[in-house]
Every structure is written in structure tokens, then in C-alpha cells.
Design an enzyme around this catalytic site. Structure first.
Site, PDB file in Angstrom:
ATOM      1  CG  PHE A 152      -0.296   0.405   2.510  1.00 38.13           C
ATOM      2  CD1 PHE A 152      -0.045   1.737   2.809  1.00 38.13           C
ATOM      3  CD2 PHE A 152       0.098  -0.550   3.444  1.00 38.13           C
ATOM      4  CE1 PHE A 152       0.576   2.101   4.000  1.00 38.13           C
ATOM      5  CE2 PHE A 152       0.712  -0.197   4.620  1.00 38.13           C
ATOM      6  CZ  PHE A 152       0.959   1.136   4.901  1.00 38.13           C
ATOM      7  CD  GLU A 179      -5.710  -5.921  -0.243  1.00 38.82           C
ATOM      8  OE1 GLU A 179      -4.834  -5.872  -1.113  1.00 38.82           O
ATOM      9  OE2 GLU A 179      -5.624  -6.634   0.775  1.00 38.82           O
ATOM     10  CB  SER A 229       4.337  -7.662   5.621  1.00 41.48           C
ATOM     11  OG  SER A 229       3.432  -8.622   5.118  1.00 41.48           O
ATOM     12  CB  CYS A 284      10.405  -0.687   2.885  1.00 41.94           C
ATOM     13  SG  CYS A 284      11.184  -0.087   1.398  1.00 41.94           S
ATOM     14  CD  GLU A 385       8.102  -3.213   8.476  1.00 43.30           C
ATOM     15  OE1 GLU A 385       7.450  -4.249   8.258  1.00 43.30           O
ATOM     16  OE2 GLU A 385       8.619  -2.537   7.571  1.00 43.30           O
TER      17      GLU A 385
END
Ligand code: NAD
Length: 492
Positions: A152, A179, A229, A284, A385
Site C-alpha cells: 500500500f 487493495e 511484509s 520500507c 517493524e
């Protein structure tokens, strides 16, 4: 795009509705407005797109490389014309500030530009007379139908780490956006349609797990690129490999930034704040741990606390805003919970971003910048994370200890160092176990002509996205040994 947009798939050069009655709301994370309903496409829609891509591959792979890049040149111009519109779309569905979205669109365009060099980038090599009268050559040929499954946090850019290279190399392609953020890709596909790619060369399927599994299980799909992920990256890498596909899967991260006492503290604090709080910490490459060494501790901590407290948080469409919301209410709750757990583990909250209420956007998913001090090695805040605007501070007495902490982490996406010392910088870049290294840089994002690297649990595979790695990934090598006996020569 504020109205409920119709979100469609695109296959064989035509827009088409998904064959489903399962839809999910697409929500603007700042305003909580529903911007559209994304179809959760079933396998039949994936299979239709794959069929279209397979049919297009037969002729697309025969189009000379210098002709295949012509629609990419047109796409570049269309992306430049649509630059601001795309940036607004990214901000509205993903929450980042307009400037951050502009940076994302710039990187989309840069990847199209680099892939336009494919006539030279995909050349092979050869040797004359490997034995007398026999020549050997290596050709690169496209792989076939390839697909990307995207996260996303970069609704436009991530698919472009792969797509332009794939199609320039003669493959045909399927994009499965997140999505949560399907709207920017709708706009980009209107540009793709206008750029003149033959029908079926680039296709779009919206959806979630069902669509992903259908891509992984369709034997016509030869290669899969994934970014998201770590647990999902591992799953996709395993299932793609079990089905005989090439796979490159980028996962999560926990990125440390070391600050040595000789660093320019103003610069180190400002850049670390941009790294930790930019895109609300949902990069990231977000720096999420700052490790101070020796006397760097006090000054760095005081400066970064000031910056965190003064960050302007709000709706990214407002040019004054420096940080937008996180992606969903669930994400906000998860981040706030992790901050609470960090406190229980003994970290000291210096700036607390929980419970943020932004006037005018009370329903938005906002978390303000958060700084936690005295984070213990191995604690949740040190290893998880968080994917939100939360920076943990740790402290050690030597660069060796700091590098040891960096290398003890399970991820290896990025590690950065702030220093004035060449030898310290050299030691760090030599020893740090991470695929992207920054020296006096807080977001070591590779340009399109370098691979977007990542090590350890941040990457599964061998070839990365972007640049020459992408060319390797999207081509298969064919080695030809050739003999033409002299006796067969006609006299000319
Ligand atoms: P995610 O893993 O939840 O989703 C990514 C994609 O996988 C989406 O398209 C989603 O539909 C699909 N998916 C999700 N669960 C699935 C399942 N169980 N089976 C099959 N498909 C599934 O990731 P996200 O929340 O969208 O993105 C954030 C994550 O992405 C962070 O961990 C971040 O670090 C990572 N990320 C990594 C990089 C990198 O270069 N290493 C870049 C951007 C984002």
C-alpha cells in the site's frame, strides 16, 4: 476521485468489471471519506488477464526492442503531463504529503526512462572460435507472462520497479495493486492505454489474497515480483518456487541509523527526523532506530525531540503539512499499542504521538511523531517493524557496539551512519549487514539505475528490482553454439 470511483480491471486492452460481488471500501486515511469500492477479483479474473497476456506475448516478444520502447517514451510524456494529478491521487488514497507523492511520481518516471535503454541493456555476449570454426553466443530472451503484487505504501512507484523493464524486455505483464490503494493505478492504466501498448501487454487485476493465490498457481505466469511484509513475502516466495516460477520478494524492515559524536548534529537530527517521520514512518526505508555513540547522545536527543514536537501533521493536500496520517484506523491502533508495550518494556516516551486529533480531520488515522528513549536491545521496540512515525533511541559507547546492534537485527533493508570520519564511514559500509547503506543520508533509496537491494528477512530471492538486476530477472539466457562447415560454402 472523491466520488465513489468505479474500480475496474484491465485485460487484453479493455477495461472490465471483476466477476465478483465482494468489494472493499477504499478510504482516504486523512478524511475517512470512502473514495471507491475495490473488487476482490476471484481466480477467473486473474486467468482472463493471464490468457490475454499470454496471447499478447506471442507477437510482443517479436517486436524489435527499439520499437517496444516507443510506447514507454509516450508513457513517460503522459506521466509528466499527469504529474500533479497522480501526486494528488497518491496523497488522497495513501495519506503522504504532496511533496512525498511528487517524489514517488518522479521515481515512477525515472524507471520508465531507465527501461527505455533496453536495446543496449538486454544485449548478450559472444565468443568467436570457441573451437576452430565454432562460435558461441548468449542471447537474452523474455521469460513470458510476469506479474507484480504490490504494497500500500507506494501505490504508483513499486510496480514501476519492475513493469517497465519487464515489457521492454518483451514480456507481458499483470499488476495486482494493494487493495487499500487501487485508485492511482487506475489513473496510470488510463495513461498506459493511451501510450499505445498492444492489448494484453500490460494488464490490471484488483483484489487481495484470492487474486494473489490465483497468480501464484497459474502455470502460465513465469515470474512474480512481490513487495510487502515479510510473512507474506516468505509465503509468496515459497509458493511461487513450488510452482516453478522465478520470484523476487521484498519484505519488511527495521532500519537503524548510527550517529557518531563527530557528526554534524543539526544535519543528523534533521535528516533522521525526515527518515523516521516522512510518509508517517510507512516507508520500507524509514529509519526507526537511532543509535547514538558516546557523547552524541544528549545533543542528538534534544534536537530530534524539538523537531518531532514541531512537525506539522495534517491532510497531505495542504502544502504546509509535513506529515500525513497512517493508512488505516487498524494501523493507528496497532502502532499505538506497540508504543504502549514499549513503555511497559521500560522505554521512556519523550514525545508521545498517541491520541492525535487533527482539527477538521477528527476521523483521520493520525499518529503524531513519537520518540522513545532507552530502548533495550531485543525488546519489542528494538526489533518489531512498527511501520508508523515512531523512532526508538538506543545508546552505546563504541562504533563496534553500534555495528553489532545493527547486525543483530533480523532485517537487512537499510542501515545509515552520520559521521565526519572517512575511516569510520568505510568501516561501517564494509561491515554493516544491509542491502542499502546511507552515509550522512537518512533514506538510502537507490536510483532507478541501481538495484533496490535488501538482505536477510527483508528480501527473498537473488535478483532485485530496477536497473540491470531487473533486466536479468526479466530475461532468460539462451546460449547458442554454431558451426558452419567451410565445405558448405557456395562460391560467390
Ligand atoms: P502486505 O504484505 O500486507 O501486502 C502486500 C500485498 O500482498 C498486497 O497486494 C496484498 O493484497 C497481498 N497480501 C496480503 N496478505 C496476503 C496473503 N496472506 N496472501 C497473499 N497475498 C497477500 O504489505 P502492506 O501492508 O501492503 O505493505 C507494508 C509492508 O511492505 C511493510 O512491511 C513494508 O516494510 C513493506 N515494504 C517493503 C519494501 C521493500 O522494498 N523491502 C517496499 C515497500 C514496502
Amino acid at each position: 476521485m472523491d466520488d465513489n470511483a468505479d474500480i475496474l480491471n484491465y485485460a487484453g486492452g479493455k477495461w472490465c468489471s471483476a466477476s465478483t460481488d465482494k468489494y472493499q471500501d477504499v478510504v482516504n486515511p486523512a478524511t475517512a471519506a470512502v473514495m471507491g469500492k475495490v473488487p476482490l477479483s476471484p481466480a477467473v479474473d486473474v486467468d482472463r488477464a493471464v490468457e490475454a497476456a499470454a496471447a499478447a506475448f506471442v507477437s510482443w516478444r517479436k517486436v524489435p526492442a527499439c520499437e517496444r520502447i516507443q510506447p514507454l517514451f509516450r508513457l513517460k510524456n503522459l506521466l509528466e503531463d499527469g504529474f500533479e494529478d497522480l501526486a494528488r491521487s497518491i496523497t488522497m488514497e495513501c495519506g503522504k504529503t504532496l511533496d512525498e507523492s511528487r517524489g514517488e511520481v518522479r521515481r515512477i518516471i525515472e524507471n520508465v526512462e531507465v527501461a527505455s535503454g533496453i536495446p543496449i541493456l538486454m544485449q548478450g555476449y559472444n565468443s568467436e572460435d570457441i573451437a576452430q570454426g565454432i562460435d558461441e553466443m548468449m542471447w537474452r530472451q523474455p521469460v513470458g507472462v510476469c506479474a507484480v503484487i504490490a504494497p500500500f505504501n507506494f501505490p504508483g512507484m513499486v510496480p514501476f520497479w519492475f513493469l517497465p523493464y519487464a515489457v521492454a524486455c518483451g514480456n507481458t505483464y499483470i499488476v495486482k495493486p494493494s487493495e487499500k490503494v487501487p485508485l492511482t493505478m487506475q489513473k496510470i492504466f488510463h495513461l498506459i492505454a493511451a501510450a499505445g501498448f498492444p492489448g494484453g501487454v500490460i494488464n490490471l487485476v484488483n483484489g487481495a489474497k484470492e487474486a494473489v493465490d490465483a497468480i501464484l498457481d497459474n502455470s502460465t505466469v513465469r515470474a512474480v515480483s512481490f513487495v510487502g511484509s515479510t510473512p507474506v513475502a516468505k509465503y509468496i516466495y515459497g509458493r511461487a518456487a513450488a510452482n516453478g516460477k522465478r520470484a523476487q520478494c521484498q519484505g519488511g524492515a527495521k532500519n537503524p541509523i548510527i550517529i557518531l559524536p563527530d557528526a554534524d548534529m543539526e544535519m543528523a537530527a534533521r535528516i533522521t527526523a525526515d527518515s523516521a517521520f516522512g510518509c508517517a514512518g510507512q516507508r520500507c526505508l524509514a529509519g526507526s532506530l537511532a543509535i547514538t555513540v558516546g557523547s552524541a547522545r544528549g545533543e542528538f536527543r534534544d534536537r530530534i525531540v524539538d523537531i518531532a514536537e514541531s512537525r506539522v501533521v495534517g491532510y497531505g493536500l495542504d502544502e504546509k503539512v509535513q506529515m500525513g496520517p497512517v493508512i488505516t484506523q487498524q494501523s493507528k491502533s496497532r502502532i499505538e499499542e506497540l508504543i504502549g508495550q514499549g513503555k511497559k518494556e521500560g522505554a521512556k516516551i519523550l514525545v508521545d504521538g498517541r491520541g492525535a486529533l487533527i482539527p477538521g480531520y477528527e476521523k483521520g488515522s493520525f499518529v503524531r511523531p513519537t520518540i522513545m528513549d532507552a530502548v533495550k536491545p531485543g525488546s519489542g521496540t528494538a526489533v518489531t517493524e512498527i511501520f508508523g512515525p515512531v523512532l526508538g533511541l538506543m545508546h552505546v559507547e563504541s562504533i563496534d557496539e553500534a555495528i553489532g546492534l545493527v547486525n543483530s537485527g533480523k532485517y537487512g533493508n537499510m542501515a545509515c551512519l552520520f559521521t565526519n570520519s572517512g575511516p569510520a564511514a568505510r568501516k561501517f559500509r564494509y561491515e554493516a549487514e544491509a542491502g542499502n547503506i546511507g552515509i550522512n543520508i537518512g533514506i538510502a533509496a537507490p536510483m532507478a539505475f541501481f538495484p533496490f537491494s535488501g538482505w536477510k528477512e527483508s528480501f527473498f530471492g537473488d535478483l532485485h528490482g530496477q536497473g540491470l538486476d531487473a533486466v536479468e530477472f526479466f530475461t532468460q539466457k539462451k546460449v547458442v553454439a554454431e558451426r558452419w562447415p567451410k565445405e558448405w560454402s557456395r562460391k560467390f
